[in-house]
Write a protein that holds these residues in place. Structure first.
Motif, PDB file in Angstrom:
ATOM      1  N   MET A 167     -11.165 -10.416 -13.184  1.00 13.74           N
ATOM      2  CA  MET A 167      -9.817 -10.119 -12.719  1.00 13.74           C
ATOM      3  C   MET A 167      -9.036  -9.383 -13.785  1.00 13.74           C
ATOM      4  SD  MET A 167      -8.440 -13.188 -10.532  1.00 13.74           S
ATOM      5  CE  MET A 167     -10.058 -13.936 -10.478  1.00 13.74           C
ATOM      6  N   LEU A 168      -8.238  -8.456 -13.380  1.00 15.78           N
ATOM      7  CA  LEU A 168      -7.559  -7.607 -14.341  1.00 15.78           C
ATOM      8  C   LEU A 168      -6.066  -7.595 -14.098  1.00 15.78           C
ATOM      9  CD1 LEU A 168      -9.952  -4.610 -13.890  1.00 15.78           C
ATOM     10  CD2 LEU A 168      -9.740  -5.909 -16.003  1.00 15.78           C
ATOM     11  N   SER A 169      -5.333  -7.316 -15.124  1.00 17.71           N
ATOM     12  CA  SER A 169      -3.914  -7.083 -14.951  1.00 17.71           C
ATOM     13  C   SER A 169      -3.535  -5.956 -15.891  1.00 17.71           C
ATOM     14  CB  SER A 169      -3.143  -8.355 -15.290  1.00 17.71           C
ATOM     15  OG  SER A 169      -1.779  -8.118 -15.043  1.00 17.71           O
ATOM     16  N   LEU A 170      -2.899  -4.959 -15.376  1.00 23.01           N
ATOM     17  CA  LEU A 170      -2.606  -3.773 -16.166  1.00 23.01           C
ATOM     18  C   LEU A 170      -1.101  -3.570 -16.227  1.00 23.01           C
ATOM     19  CD1 LEU A 170      -4.008  -1.091 -17.310  1.00 23.01           C
ATOM     20  CD2 LEU A 170      -3.303  -0.102 -15.161  1.00 23.01           C
ATOM     21  N   PHE A 171      -0.585  -3.308 -17.396  1.00 21.16           N
ATOM     22  CA  PHE A 171       0.853  -3.087 -17.495  1.00 21.16           C
ATOM     23  C   PHE A 171       1.162  -1.627 -17.799  1.00 21.16           C
ATOM     24  CE2 PHE A 171       0.345  -7.543 -17.813  1.00 21.16           C
ATOM     25  CZ  PHE A 171       1.452  -8.068 -17.197  1.00 21.16           C
ATOM     26  N   GLY A 172       0.116  -0.850 -18.104  1.00 22.03           N
ATOM     27  CA  GLY A 172       0.327   0.584 -18.338  1.00 22.03           C
ATOM     28  C   GLY A 172       0.456   1.274 -17.002  1.00 22.03           C
ATOM     29  N   ASP A 173       0.655   2.551 -16.989  1.00 18.64           N
ATOM     30  CA  ASP A 173       0.673   3.349 -15.768  1.00 18.64           C
ATOM     31  C   ASP A 173       1.673   2.829 -14.739  1.00 18.64           C
ATOM     32  OD1 ASP A 173      -0.210   5.606 -14.632  1.00 18.64           O
ATOM     33  OD2 ASP A 173      -2.010   4.750 -13.707  1.00 18.64           O
ATOM     34  N   ASN A 174       2.571   1.979 -15.187  1.00 18.93           N
ATOM     35  CA  ASN A 174       3.626   1.424 -14.328  1.00 18.93           C
ATOM     36  C   ASN A 174       3.140   0.586 -13.167  1.00 18.93           C
ATOM     37  OD1 ASN A 174       5.720   2.338 -15.782  1.00 18.93           O
ATOM     38  ND2 ASN A 174       5.858   4.305 -14.715  1.00 18.93           N
ATOM     39  N   VAL A 175       1.859   0.281 -13.113  1.00 20.59           N
ATOM     40  CA  VAL A 175       1.382  -0.544 -11.996  1.00 20.59           C
ATOM     41  C   VAL A 175       0.856  -1.871 -12.523  1.00 20.59           C
ATOM     42  CG1 VAL A 175      -0.107  -0.678  -9.973  1.00 20.59           C
ATOM     43  CG2 VAL A 175       0.648   1.545 -10.813  1.00 20.59           C
ATOM     44  N   GLU A 176       1.462  -2.933 -12.064  1.00 17.59           N
ATOM     45  CA  GLU A 176       0.941  -4.258 -12.386  1.00 17.59           C
ATOM     46  C   GLU A 176       0.087  -4.701 -11.216  1.00 17.59           C
ATOM     47  OE1 GLU A 176       3.385  -7.537 -13.747  1.00 17.59           O
ATOM     48  OE2 GLU A 176       4.841  -6.052 -14.417  1.00 17.59           O
ATOM     49  N   TYR A 177      -0.926  -5.482 -11.498  1.00 18.43           N
ATOM     50  CA  TYR A 177      -1.736  -5.978 -10.377  1.00 18.43           C
ATOM     51  C   TYR A 177      -2.566  -7.172 -10.780  1.00 18.43           C
ATOM     52  CZ  TYR A 177      -5.529  -3.249 -12.578  1.00 18.43           C
ATOM     53  OH  TYR A 177      -6.446  -2.730 -13.452  1.00 18.43           O
ATOM     54  N   ASP A 178      -3.055  -7.876  -9.777  1.00 19.50           N
ATOM     55  CA  ASP A 178      -4.061  -8.896  -9.995  1.00 19.50           C
ATOM     56  C   ASP A 178      -5.028  -8.805  -8.820  1.00 19.50           C
ATOM     57  OD1 ASP A 178      -5.602 -10.958 -10.854  1.00 19.50           O
ATOM     58  OD2 ASP A 178      -4.180 -12.540 -10.346  1.00 19.50           O
ATOM     59  N   ILE A 179      -6.142  -8.145  -9.079  1.00 20.97           N
ATOM     60  CA  ILE A 179      -7.152  -7.940  -8.021  1.00 20.97           C
ATOM     61  C   ILE A 179      -8.521  -8.289  -8.590  1.00 20.97           C
ATOM     62  CG2 ILE A 179      -5.804  -6.144  -6.859  1.00 20.97           C
ATOM     63  CD1 ILE A 179      -7.667  -4.086  -8.224  1.00 20.97           C
ATOM     64  N   ALA A 180      -9.550  -8.256  -7.736  1.00 24.25           N
ATOM     65  CA  ALA A 180     -10.868  -8.700  -8.192  1.00 24.25           C
ATOM     66  C   ALA A 180     -11.520  -7.699  -9.140  1.00 24.25           C
ATOM     67  CB  ALA A 180     -11.780  -8.951  -6.997  1.00 24.25           C
ATOM     68  N   ASN A 181     -11.509  -6.416  -8.769  1.00 26.13           N
ATOM     69  CA  ASN A 181     -12.291  -5.458  -9.542  1.00 26.13           C
ATOM     70  C   ASN A 181     -11.851  -4.025  -9.244  1.00 26.13           C
ATOM     71  OD1 ASN A 181     -14.214  -3.995 -10.865  1.00 26.13           O
ATOM     72  ND2 ASN A 181     -15.978  -4.894  -9.786  1.00 26.13           N
ATOM     73  N   ILE A 182     -11.208  -3.397 -10.205  1.00 22.88           N
ATOM     74  CA  ILE A 182     -10.676  -2.040 -10.002  1.00 22.88           C
ATOM     75  C   ILE A 182     -11.811  -1.020  -9.782  1.00 22.88           C
ATOM     76  CG2 ILE A 182     -10.573  -1.375 -12.457  1.00 22.88           C
ATOM     77  CD1 ILE A 182      -7.755  -0.692  -9.981  1.00 22.88           C
ATOM     78  N   ALA A 183     -13.014  -1.366 -10.227  1.00 25.12           N
ATOM     79  CA  ALA A 183     -14.153  -0.450 -10.074  1.00 25.12           C
ATOM     80  C   ALA A 183     -14.555  -0.263  -8.608  1.00 25.12           C
ATOM     81  CB  ALA A 183     -15.344  -0.967 -10.886  1.00 25.12           C
ATOM     82  N   LEU A 184     -14.024  -1.099  -7.726  1.00 30.31           N
ATOM     83  CA  LEU A 184     -14.362  -0.982  -6.295  1.00 30.31           C
ATOM     84  C   LEU A 184     -13.503   0.062  -5.583  1.00 30.31           C
ATOM     85  CD1 LEU A 184     -14.577  -4.800  -5.430  1.00 30.31           C
ATOM     86  CD2 LEU A 184     -16.497  -3.228  -5.758  1.00 30.31           C
ATOM     87  N   ALA A 185     -12.604   0.731  -6.354  1.00 33.99           N
ATOM     88  CA  ALA A 185     -11.585   1.587  -5.734  1.00 33.99           C
ATOM     89  C   ALA A 185     -12.168   2.706  -4.856  1.00 33.99           C
ATOM     90  CB  ALA A 185     -10.676   2.170  -6.807  1.00 33.99           C
ATOM     91  N   GLU A 186     -13.244   3.359  -5.295  1.00 41.35           N
ATOM     92  CA  GLU A 186     -13.782   4.496  -4.524  1.00 41.35           C
ATOM     93  C   GLU A 186     -14.283   4.042  -3.154  1.00 41.35           C
ATOM     94  OE1 GLU A 186     -13.447   7.695  -5.127  1.00 41.35           O
ATOM     95  OE2 GLU A 186     -12.371   7.127  -6.954  1.00 41.35           O
ATOM     96  N   LYS A 187     -14.942   2.901  -3.140  1.00 38.96           N
ATOM     97  CA  LYS A 187     -15.442   2.342  -1.876  1.00 38.96           C
ATOM     98  C   LYS A 187     -14.262   2.032  -0.947  1.00 38.96           C
ATOM     99  CE  LYS A 187     -18.462  -1.327  -0.296  1.00 38.96           C
ATOM    100  NZ  LYS A 187     -18.448  -2.766  -0.509  1.00 38.96           N
ATOM    101  N   GLY A 188     -13.221   1.465  -1.529  1.00 37.48           N
ATOM    102  CA  GLY A 188     -12.029   1.123  -0.740  1.00 37.48           C
ATOM    103  C   GLY A 188     -11.351   2.353  -0.166  1.00 37.48           C
ATOM    104  N   LYS A 189     -11.352   3.439  -0.945  1.00 37.47           N
ATOM    105  CA  LYS A 189     -10.700   4.674  -0.495  1.00 37.47           C
ATOM    106  C   LYS A 189     -11.352   5.198   0.796  1.00 37.47           C
ATOM    107  CE  LYS A 189      -9.233   9.102  -2.323  1.00 37.47           C
ATOM    108  NZ  LYS A 189      -9.851  10.311  -2.819  1.00 37.47           N
ATOM    109  N   LEU A 190     -12.684   5.164   0.824  1.00 35.94           N
ATOM    110  CA  LEU A 190     -13.398   5.638   2.023  1.00 35.94           C
ATOM    111  C   LEU A 190     -13.102   4.748   3.222  1.00 35.94           C
ATOM    112  CD1 LEU A 190     -16.841   6.568   0.431  1.00 35.94           C
ATOM    113  CD2 LEU A 190     -15.005   8.115   1.120  1.00 35.94           C
ATOM    114  N   ARG A 191     -13.024   3.477   2.935  1.00 34.51           N
ATOM    115  CA  ARG A 191     -12.740   2.519   4.004  1.00 34.51           C
ATOM    116  C   ARG A 191     -11.336   2.752   4.589  1.00 34.51           C
ATOM    117  NH1 ARG A 191     -14.373  -3.604   2.666  1.00 34.51           N
ATOM    118  NH2 ARG A 191     -14.044  -4.493   4.727  1.00 34.51           N
ATOM    119  N   ILE A 192     -10.391   3.041   3.712  1.00 31.73           N
ATOM    120  CA  ILE A 192      -9.011   3.306   4.152  1.00 31.73           C
ATOM    121  C   ILE A 192      -8.972   4.582   4.991  1.00 31.73           C
ATOM    122  CG2 ILE A 192      -6.678   3.892   3.338  1.00 31.73           C
ATOM    123  CD1 ILE A 192      -7.307   2.054   0.864  1.00 31.73           C
TER     124      ILE A 192
END
Ligand code: ADE
Length: 426
Positions: A1-26
């Motif tokens: 689990m990650l939390s990022l304070f840079g880039d102005n986006v805070e989050y708590d999600i399972a795995n940011i590396a899944l983003a490309e797969k999610g993009k196609l799904r969206i």
């Protein structure tokens, strides 16, 4: 689990590396959401939500991602958390953070503590519009973060369970913000609750078990719009559907729709598959589990996991084991086995992907247009539960038909006049 304070986006999600797969799904879901797409295009130009902070507690799915992107396109700042611990699509959450720069707090399988911690993170963004699915965000606002109530212009509620909670708050003078009951729009419950829940609940049962429905005794508890949809689709696949109801009108309707109707006590003895869709608690209890056939399959499609009394079930067993993803085998002291699906959580989102995008298109068009309405007119509302304005409902129905290339007739002048007159009879 990650939390990022840079880039102005805070989050708590399972795995940011899944983003490309999610993009196609969206993107796949977006193709099936033409009405929301039209709203997004207009929002991009007009920015009707500029200055709004929208705190959303929704199932984090590819359809929700398209709603949240639409709200952002309209100029809103959106913060999103899950409305159920098991319904989050982790890849979608990752894409929302990575590609849309939206704050997301949602991890599939999160425990109760994290679930409420995530709700608190959304409330900490000081929303002036709330968007709930089940009512946990607004209920927490009223119970734990009352100092933030004054910032909220109004909220929306997506589902029957949430609307029931808010109506009860209103009755007890506990509701402090206006709520628009999106669930009650015709373009929502007649389609989402009936055809969405109907298809996706069957989908969840099949993905979890791969059992044959044809010829099975399929018990549906609750004959509201969701139960009607589930019964209809189960019947369509050849199951012998039995309906359990407490409301005499609905029970009668089920009889005339061609189903057997009986008490849960009687249904328990003959059912092969059970599904609850009532919005109430302890619908299936110890005395019912105790008489079920060996191999009975039990699931819930209501918003909360309270419809099955799992404490009672635990008290009846000598052992349990996980047999498949989303299938737990409970071995009773009498050696009968009961198969519980998805921990009794809503089967369509826990074991499948929720309602198909083309039905969420209308539900979320309602959400987007209600957010716009709240931004424009919300200050005139008082702390009550309101219906979706009729014009919004009708506009969505017309746009949906248009997107399907279906033309309908209009009344002629003469017909309009006839309907207005009361003097013309035989
Ligand atoms: N509720 C039911 N199905 C859903 C979906 N696909 N996305 C968001 N909320 C839902």
């Amino acid at each position: 689990m990650l939390s990022l304070f840079g880039d102005n986006v805070e989050y708590d999600i399972a795995n940011i590396a899944l983003a490309e797969k999610g993009k196609l799904r969206i993107e796949w879901a977006e193709n099936q959401m033409p009405v929301l797409g039209l709203i997004k295009k207009r929002f991009e130009k007009e920015k009707p939500l500029k200055g709004a902070v929208i705190g959303a507690c929704l199932h984090v799915t590819s359809e929700t991602a398209n709603l949240v992107r639409t709200l952002k396109a309209g100029g809103a700042e959106c913060v999103l958390c899950a409305s159920n611990p098991l319904s989050t699509q982790d890849d979608v959450a990752a894409s929302l953070v990575e590609h849309s720069k939206i704050e997301v707090y949602a991890v599939k399988g999160e425990g109760n503590e994290k679930y409420y911690d995530h709700i608190d993170r959304v409330l900490s963004s000081r929303p002036n519009i709330t968007m709930d699915d089940g009512g946990d965000l607004v209920s927490t606002l009223h119970s734990k973060r009352r100092e933030l109530i004054k910032d909220v212009i109004a909220g929306t509620e997506e589902t029957t369970t949430g609307v029931i909670r808010f109506r009860s708050m209103e009755k007890q003078n506990a509701l402090k913000i206006p709520i628009i009951a999106v669930n009650d729009a015709d373009t929502k419950h007649l389609f989402d609750n009936r055809y969405g829940t109907g298809q996706s609940s069957i989908d969840g049962i099949l993905r979890a078990t791969n059992i044959l429905l044809a010829g099975k005794n399929f018990v549906v508890c609750g004959y509201g719009w969701c139960g009607r949809g589930v019964a209809l689709r189960a019947k369509g696949m050849g199951a012998n559907v039995i309906v359990v109801e407490v409301n005499p009108l609905r029970a009668l309707e089920a009889v005339m729709d061609g189903y057997r109707v009986m008490s849960i006590a009687d249904a328990s003895r003959i059912g092969d598959i059970f599904i609850t869709a009532t919005g109430n608690k302890n619908v299936i209890r110890g005395e019912h589990f105790a008489v079920m056939k060996d191999g009975a399959v039990v699931a819930n499609t209501g918003h909360f996991n309270v419809e099955l009394n799992l404490k009672d079930l635990e008290g009846l067993i000598k052992s349990k084991r996980k047999l498949r993803e989303c299938v737990e085998e409970y071995k009773l002291k009498n050696d009968n086995r009961i198969y519980l699906l998805a921990e009794g959580r809503l089967i369509n989102l826990a074991a499948a992907e929720g309602h198909p995008a083309s039905v969420m298109d209308m539900s979320f068009a309602n959400q987007a247009l209600c957010a716009e309405y709240i931004k424009k007119e919300g200050k005139k509302l008082t702390a009550k539960v309101y219906p979706v304005p009729k014009e919004i409902d009708e506009k969505i129905a017309r746009l949906k038909l248009q997107s399907m290339n279906i033309k309908i007739d209009r009344l002629t002048k003469e017909q309009e006049e006839y309907l207005r007159s009361w003097k013309i009879g035989t």
